[in-house]
Design a protein around this motif. Structure first.
Motif, PDB file in Angstrom:
ATOM      1  N   PRO A 199       0.538  -1.001   0.106  1.00  0.00           N
ATOM      2  CA  PRO A 199       0.009  -0.161  -0.170  1.00  0.00           C
ATOM      3  C   PRO A 199       0.767   1.156   0.211  1.00  0.00           C
ATOM      4  CG  PRO A 199      -0.664  -1.457   1.582  1.00  0.00           C
ATOM      5  CD  PRO A 199       0.431  -2.269   1.358  1.00  0.00           C
ATOM      6  N   MET A 200       0.141   2.171  -1.073  1.00  0.00           N
ATOM      7  CA  MET A 200       1.515   3.551  -0.712  1.00  0.00           C
ATOM      8  C   MET A 200       1.325   4.345   0.267  1.00  0.00           C
ATOM      9  SD  MET A 200       3.611   5.118  -2.403  1.00  0.00           S
ATOM     10  CE  MET A 200       2.997   4.227  -3.974  1.00  0.00           C
ATOM     11  N   SER A 201      -0.022   4.155   0.897  1.00  0.00           N
ATOM     12  CA  SER A 201       0.339   4.967   2.690  1.00  0.00           C
ATOM     13  C   SER A 201       1.054   4.369   3.713  1.00  0.00           C
ATOM     14  CB  SER A 201      -1.535   4.766   2.855  1.00  0.00           C
ATOM     15  OG  SER A 201      -1.406   3.368   2.806  1.00  0.00           O
ATOM     16  N   ASP A 202       1.266   3.125   3.288  1.00  0.00           N
ATOM     17  CA  ASP A 202       2.129   2.673   4.262  1.00  0.00           C
ATOM     18  C   ASP A 202       3.499   3.176   3.575  1.00  0.00           C
ATOM     19  OD1 ASP A 202       0.301   0.662   5.571  1.00  0.00           O
ATOM     20  OD2 ASP A 202       0.502  -0.799   4.789  1.00  0.00           O
ATOM     21  N   LEU A 203       3.929   2.939   2.973  1.00  0.00           N
ATOM     22  CA  LEU A 203       5.276   3.431   2.136  1.00  0.00           C
ATOM     23  C   LEU A 203       5.333   4.619   2.446  1.00  0.00           C
ATOM     24  CD1 LEU A 203       5.247   2.050  -1.289  1.00  0.00           C
ATOM     25  CD2 LEU A 203       6.695   0.854   0.594  1.00  0.00           C
ATOM     26  N   VAL A 204       4.570   5.557   2.741  1.00  0.00           N
ATOM     27  CA  VAL A 204       4.724   6.112   2.836  1.00  0.00           C
ATOM     28  C   VAL A 204       4.771   7.070   4.075  1.00  0.00           C
ATOM     29  CG1 VAL A 204       3.244   8.737   2.885  1.00  0.00           C
ATOM     30  CG2 VAL A 204       3.176   8.012   0.504  1.00  0.00           C
ATOM     31  N   GLN A 205       4.221   6.237   5.022  1.00  0.00           N
ATOM     32  CA  GLN A 205       4.241   6.506   6.977  1.00  0.00           C
ATOM     33  C   GLN A 205       5.634   6.137   6.779  1.00  0.00           C
ATOM     34  OE1 GLN A 205       0.647   5.467   9.589  1.00  0.00           O
ATOM     35  NE2 GLN A 205       2.544   4.004  10.457  1.00  0.00           N
ATOM     36  N   GLU A 206       6.016   5.191   6.446  1.00  0.00           N
ATOM     37  CA  GLU A 206       8.094   4.478   6.807  1.00  0.00           C
ATOM     38  C   GLU A 206       8.729   5.711   6.209  1.00  0.00           C
ATOM     39  OE1 GLU A 206       8.282   1.501   8.876  1.00  0.00           O
ATOM     40  OE2 GLU A 206       6.056   1.388   8.816  1.00  0.00           O
ATOM     41  N   GLY A 207       7.940   6.218   4.984  1.00  0.00           N
ATOM     42  CA  GLY A 207       9.196   7.573   5.027  1.00  0.00           C
ATOM     43  C   GLY A 207       9.215   8.096   5.629  1.00  0.00           C
ATOM     44  N   ASN A 208       7.609   8.921   6.317  1.00  0.00           N
ATOM     45  CA  ASN A 208       7.749   9.515   7.135  1.00  0.00           C
ATOM     46  C   ASN A 208       8.985  10.004   8.585  1.00  0.00           C
ATOM     47  OD1 ASN A 208       6.300  11.360   5.564  1.00  0.00           O
ATOM     48  ND2 ASN A 208       4.359  10.370   5.994  1.00  0.00           N
ATOM     49  N   ILE A 209       8.673   8.333   8.640  1.00  0.00           N
ATOM     50  CA  ILE A 209       9.147   8.225   9.870  1.00  0.00           C
ATOM     51  C   ILE A 209      10.862   8.586   9.790  1.00  0.00           C
ATOM     52  CG2 ILE A 209       9.793   6.490  11.530  1.00  0.00           C
ATOM     53  CD1 ILE A 209       7.446   5.203  11.268  1.00  0.00           C
ATOM     54  N   GLY A 210      10.902   7.981   8.220  1.00  0.00           N
ATOM     55  CA  GLY A 210      13.125   8.153   8.335  1.00  0.00           C
ATOM     56  C   GLY A 210      13.317  10.087   8.126  1.00  0.00           C
ATOM     57  N   LEU A 211      11.467  10.464   7.548  1.00  0.00           N
ATOM     58  CA  LEU A 211      11.740  12.098   7.646  1.00  0.00           C
ATOM     59  C   LEU A 211      12.165  12.733   8.465  1.00  0.00           C
ATOM     60  CD1 LEU A 211      11.693  14.695   6.215  1.00  0.00           C
ATOM     61  CD2 LEU A 211       9.314  14.655   6.130  1.00  0.00           C
ATOM     62  N   MET A 212      11.444  12.205  10.267  1.00  0.00           N
ATOM     63  CA  MET A 212      11.593  12.386  10.972  1.00  0.00           C
ATOM     64  C   MET A 212      12.572  13.082  12.112  1.00  0.00           C
ATOM     65  SD  MET A 212       7.881  12.071  12.629  1.00  0.00           S
ATOM     66  CE  MET A 212       7.663  10.919  12.703  1.00  0.00           C
ATOM     67  N   LYS A 213      13.413  11.540  11.766  1.00  0.00           N
ATOM     68  CA  LYS A 213      14.597  10.636  12.518  1.00  0.00           C
ATOM     69  C   LYS A 213      15.974  11.983  11.136  1.00  0.00           C
ATOM     70  CE  LYS A 213      13.629   6.060  12.637  1.00  0.00           C
ATOM     71  NZ  LYS A 213      14.132   4.464  12.783  1.00  0.00           N
ATOM     72  N   ALA A 214      15.550  11.797  10.558  1.00  0.00           N
ATOM     73  CA  ALA A 214      16.305  13.244   9.256  1.00  0.00           C
ATOM     74  C   ALA A 214      16.496  14.341  10.028  1.00  0.00           C
ATOM     75  CB  ALA A 214      16.082  13.305   8.365  1.00  0.00           C
ATOM     76  N   VAL A 215      14.927  15.447  10.810  1.00  0.00           N
ATOM     77  CA  VAL A 215      14.552  16.558  11.407  1.00  0.00           C
ATOM     78  C   VAL A 215      15.698  15.852  12.703  1.00  0.00           C
ATOM     79  CG1 VAL A 215      13.790  17.602  12.422  1.00  0.00           C
ATOM     80  CG2 VAL A 215      13.009  16.909   9.805  1.00  0.00           C
ATOM     81  N   LYS A 216      15.805  14.853  13.277  1.00  0.00           N
ATOM     82  CA  LYS A 216      16.481  14.945  14.744  1.00  0.00           C
ATOM     83  C   LYS A 216      17.857  15.136  14.433  1.00  0.00           C
ATOM     84  CE  LYS A 216      17.372  12.248  18.160  1.00  0.00           C
ATOM     85  NZ  LYS A 216      17.372  10.674  18.975  1.00  0.00           N
ATOM     86  N   ARG A 217      18.362  14.770  13.578  1.00  0.00           N
ATOM     87  CA  ARG A 217      19.695  14.693  13.204  1.00  0.00           C
ATOM     88  C   ARG A 217      20.899  15.685  12.008  1.00  0.00           C
ATOM     89  NH1 ARG A 217      17.665  10.132  13.505  1.00  0.00           N
ATOM     90  NH2 ARG A 217      19.132   8.124  15.411  1.00  0.00           N
TER      91      ARG A 217
END
Length: 292
Positions: free
Chosen positions: A81-99
């Protein structure tokens, strides 16, 4: 996801920064969020890095959600599901913002692409097949690159195999092994063919000895199954209605509901549904007796 990343997600108002409501509505929403200028991005990154300003982190995350959607679309061919792929990518985005360090001199979008892809890769590898096709670092590299290279190719020739191996920095044997894994398919344990088709059935169940050869073992297994079912039913009754319904819809129904479907029904984020689900499972484990 650690505590600080979870705080960023919560403050962003998107659960795991995943889609709220229908996925089309989410796409429309993120497309309307303005892109930050370099100066504004630097200002927000410094506020978050120096003062742990979650409002600044929220703006950084929201302004890059459209970029996550763009990357996730590249993984549409895996059947997830594209929505699941986007959600997982958003987790990566938040990790990137933190670092993200604004003093390095690169834009956040350039820094975040690695983290976004890493989370999506992990999700694809966890969910693409029942049996894992890639477990080592070399196999993971092969999985994504070889599948991309083979879109316009049939089976690789010996020369093509050597060329791919050299290009990816692995051995030809590893390329051949991954090619076989990608070309294989999950086989049901019991094909369920009718008697007329039984001669052509090659499911694994056809080659295993009967599990009920010993009547004593069969009776013991039936008693254990019955007792376990009763204990599970009793434990489920001790959960609150919402937790019980979510577990039943997620795990005990033939037509299993997704996190986002349940989030829509209850008017909360997908992350909140996941938290309720995890809490209910933990409580069930505490209520069920330990195995003898």
């Amino acid at each position: 996801m650690n505590a600080q990343t979870a705080l960023i997600a919560q403050h962003a108002g998107l659960g795991l920064a995943g889609p709220i409501g229908s996925f089309d509505a989410y796409l429309d929403r993120v497309s309307r969020i303005p892109v930050l200028s370099r100066e504004r991005e630097q200002e927000l990154a410094r506020r978050f890095r120096r003062h742990n300003d979650l409002a600044a982190a929220r703006e950084l995350v929201l302004s890059h959600l459209r970029f996550v959607v763009h990357i996730a679309r590249g993984y549409a061919g895996y059947g997830l599901p594209m929505s699941d792929l986007v959600q997982e990518g958003n987790i990566g985005l938040m990790k990137a913002v933190k670092r993200f360090d604004p003093n390095v001199g690169v834009r956040l979008v350039s820094f975040a692409v690695h983290w976004i892809r890493a989370e999506i890769h992990e999700h694809v590898l966890r969910n693409w097949r029942l049996v894992k096709v890639a477990t080592t670092k070399a196999q993971r590299k092969l999985f994504f690159n070889l599948r991309r290279l083979k879109k316009n190719l049939s089976w690789l020739s010996a020369d093509e195999t050597r060329a791919v191996a050299q290009d990816l920095g692995v051995s030809p044997a590893e390329v051949s092994e991954m090619e076989q894994r990608l070309s294989a398919r999950d086989l049901p344990f019991d094909s369920g063919n009718s008697e007329a088709e039984e001669e052509d059935s090659y499911s694994p169940a056809a080659y295993l000895p009967a599990p009920d050869a010993d009547p004593a073992e069969q009776a013991e297994a039936q008693e254990w199954s019955s007792t376990s079912s009763e204990q599970l039913s009793a434990a489920m009754e001790r959960l609150d209605d919402r937790s019980r319904t979510i577990l039943q819809r997620r795990w005990m129904s033939d037509d299993k509901a997704t996190l986002h479907e349940l989030a829509d029904e209850y008017g909360v984020s997908a992350e909140r549904i996941r938290q309720i689900e995890a809490g209910a499972i933990t409580r069930l484990r505490a209520l069920l007796p330990a195995p003898a």
